[in-house]
Design a protein around this motif. Structure first.
Motif, short mmCIF file in Angstrom:
data_model
loop_
_atom_site.label_atom_id
_atom_site.label_comp_id
_atom_site.label_asym_id
_atom_site.label_seq_id
_atom_site.Cartn_x
_atom_site.Cartn_y
_atom_site.Cartn_z
N PRO A 14 -13.86 -8.70 -11.90
CA PRO A 14 -13.34 -7.36 -11.57
C PRO A 14 -12.52 -7.33 -10.28
CG PRO A 14 -15.68 -7.48 -11.13
CD PRO A 14 -15.30 -8.76 -11.81
N VAL A 15 -12.75 -8.26 -9.37
CA VAL A 15 -11.98 -8.28 -8.13
C VAL A 15 -10.53 -8.69 -8.41
CG1 VAL A 15 -11.80 -9.33 -5.84
CG2 VAL A 15 -14.05 -8.76 -6.77
N ARG A 16 -10.36 -9.67 -9.24
CA ARG A 16 -9.00 -10.08 -9.62
C ARG A 16 -8.30 -8.98 -10.41
NH1 ARG A 16 -10.02 -16.32 -11.42
NH2 ARG A 16 -10.69 -17.04 -9.38
N ALA A 17 -9.03 -8.34 -11.29
CA ALA A 17 -8.44 -7.25 -12.07
C ALA A 17 -8.00 -6.11 -11.16
CB ALA A 17 -9.44 -6.75 -13.11
N SER A 18 -8.82 -5.79 -10.15
CA SER A 18 -8.47 -4.73 -9.21
C SER A 18 -7.23 -5.10 -8.40
CB SER A 18 -9.64 -4.46 -8.26
OG SER A 18 -9.30 -3.50 -7.31
N SER A 19 -7.13 -6.36 -8.02
CA SER A 19 -5.94 -6.77 -7.26
C SER A 19 -4.68 -6.71 -8.11
CB SER A 19 -6.15 -8.17 -6.68
OG SER A 19 -6.24 -9.13 -7.71
N VAL A 20 -4.79 -7.06 -9.38
CA VAL A 20 -3.63 -6.97 -10.27
C VAL A 20 -3.21 -5.52 -10.45
CG1 VAL A 20 -2.87 -7.30 -12.67
CG2 VAL A 20 -4.07 -9.13 -11.48
N VAL A 21 -4.18 -4.62 -10.61
CA VAL A 21 -3.87 -3.19 -10.74
C VAL A 21 -3.19 -2.69 -9.47
CG1 VAL A 21 -4.92 -0.89 -10.87
CG2 VAL A 21 -5.63 -2.67 -12.44
N LEU A 29 5.04 2.21 -8.65
CA LEU A 29 4.90 3.58 -8.15
C LEU A 29 5.58 3.69 -6.79
CD1 LEU A 29 1.17 4.28 -9.10
CD2 LEU A 29 3.22 5.05 -10.30
N LYS A 30 6.30 4.75 -6.58
CA LYS A 30 7.03 4.92 -5.32
C LYS A 30 6.24 5.71 -4.28
CE LYS A 30 10.54 2.86 -7.06
NZ LYS A 30 10.45 1.43 -6.97
N ASP A 31 5.37 6.61 -4.72
CA ASP A 31 4.62 7.46 -3.81
C ASP A 31 3.40 6.70 -3.27
OD1 ASP A 31 3.63 9.62 -2.40
OD2 ASP A 31 2.73 10.57 -4.16
N PRO A 32 3.27 6.53 -1.94
CA PRO A 32 2.11 5.81 -1.38
C PRO A 32 0.77 6.46 -1.72
CG PRO A 32 3.78 6.13 0.31
CD PRO A 32 4.21 6.91 -0.89
N THR A 33 0.75 7.78 -1.88
CA THR A 33 -0.50 8.46 -2.24
C THR A 33 -0.92 8.10 -3.66
OG1 THR A 33 0.14 10.28 -0.79
CG2 THR A 33 -1.64 10.70 -2.34
N ALA A 34 0.05 7.97 -4.56
CA ALA A 34 -0.26 7.58 -5.93
C ALA A 34 -0.77 6.14 -5.98
CB ALA A 34 0.98 7.73 -6.81
N VAL A 35 -0.19 5.26 -5.18
CA VAL A 35 -0.66 3.87 -5.12
C VAL A 35 -2.08 3.83 -4.59
CG1 VAL A 35 -0.27 1.61 -4.07
CG2 VAL A 35 1.67 2.96 -4.84
N LEU A 36 -2.35 4.62 -3.56
CA LEU A 36 -3.70 4.67 -2.99
C LEU A 36 -4.71 5.19 -4.00
CD1 LEU A 36 -5.40 4.31 -0.42
CD2 LEU A 36 -4.88 6.68 0.13
N ALA A 37 -4.35 6.22 -4.76
CA ALA A 37 -5.25 6.76 -5.78
C ALA A 37 -5.50 5.73 -6.89
CB ALA A 37 -4.66 8.04 -6.37
N LEU A 38 -4.46 5.04 -7.30
CA LEU A 38 -4.61 4.01 -8.33
C LEU A 38 -5.49 2.87 -7.85
CD1 LEU A 38 -3.46 3.10 -11.18
CD2 LEU A 38 -1.92 1.69 -9.84
N GLY A 101 -5.31 7.51 10.29
CA GLY A 101 -4.33 6.43 10.26
C GLY A 101 -4.84 5.23 9.49
N GLY A 102 -3.97 4.59 8.74
CA GLY A 102 -4.30 3.35 8.05
C GLY A 102 -5.03 3.55 6.74
N TRP A 103 -5.19 2.45 6.01
CA TRP A 103 -5.84 2.48 4.71
C TRP A 103 -7.13 1.66 4.69
CZ3 TRP A 103 -2.27 2.07 -0.10
CH2 TRP A 103 -1.25 2.99 -0.01
N GLY A 104 -7.31 0.79 5.64
CA GLY A 104 -8.38 -0.20 5.58
C GLY A 104 -9.78 0.37 5.52
N GLY A 105 -10.50 0.04 4.48
CA GLY A 105 -11.89 0.39 4.32
C GLY A 105 -12.16 1.76 3.74
N LYS A 106 -11.27 2.67 3.90
CA LYS A 106 -11.49 4.05 3.46
C LYS A 106 -11.62 4.14 1.94
CE LYS A 106 -8.07 6.49 4.52
NZ LYS A 106 -6.98 7.34 4.95
N VAL A 107 -10.74 3.49 1.23
CA VAL A 107 -10.73 3.59 -0.23
C VAL A 107 -11.98 2.95 -0.83
CG1 VAL A 107 -9.46 2.97 -2.31
CG2 VAL A 107 -8.23 3.64 -0.27
N GLY A 108 -12.36 1.80 -0.32
CA GLY A 108 -13.56 1.13 -0.82
C GLY A 108 -14.82 1.91 -0.55
N LEU A 109 -14.92 2.47 0.65
CA LEU A 109 -16.09 3.27 0.99
C LEU A 109 -16.16 4.52 0.12
CD1 LEU A 109 -18.55 3.79 2.79
CD2 LEU A 109 -17.01 4.98 4.35
#
Length: 132
Positions: A14-21, A29-38, A101-109
């Motif tokens: 699943p880690v490799r699959a998540s990285s591919v996604v 995707l052009k919108d950074p918010t959409a990339v973050l949601a995906l 600020g930043g993306w690190g750790g927020k999405v995973g948590l």
């Protein structure tokens, strides 16, 4: 992942699959918010389906009657519910002023917390069903 054996290799990771996604999302995707949601959704997708749907069942024989039947619809509903919880927690954390600020750790948590909250609602529902 649960239905495939160890011979599946990287296809069941699943880690490799998540990285591919995440990579495909950042390419198309052009919108950074959409990339973050995906990417956050792909983190939720790394959950073990049986644990997300049924919780921690130590003995499969005792609670086999209480487990949910695994169908495509129930799997989709479980992951969609957990993803919605994760997205809601992420939106609340941004609105409350945490992690501006930043993306690190927020999405995973938030993905972890979304799965945890979803499973908590499932445990409450199972508890109520046992009482009635």
């Amino acid at each position: 992942r649960e239905s495939s054996g160890d011979d599946a290799g990287a296809a069941a990771d699943p880690v490799r699959a998540s990285s591919v996604v995440g990579l495909l999302g950042s390419l198309f995707l052009k919108d950074p918010t959409a990339v973050l949601a995906l990417y956050g959704g792909s983190f939720v997708g790394m959950s073990l389906p049986s644990r997300l749907m049924n919780g921690s069942v130590p003995d499969n024989n005792i609670r086999a009657a209480q487990r949910l039947q695994t169908t495509a619809v129930s799997l989709f509903a479980s992951f969609a519910g957990a993803g919605a919880m994760a997205g809601l927690l992420h939106a609340v954390s941004i609105h409350a002023g945490y992690w501006n600020g930043g993306w690190g750790g927020k999405v995973g948590l938030c993905a972890f917390a979304g799965c945890w909250v979803y499973r908590g609602f499932g445990n409450v529902a199972q508890f109520i069903n046992r009482r009635t």
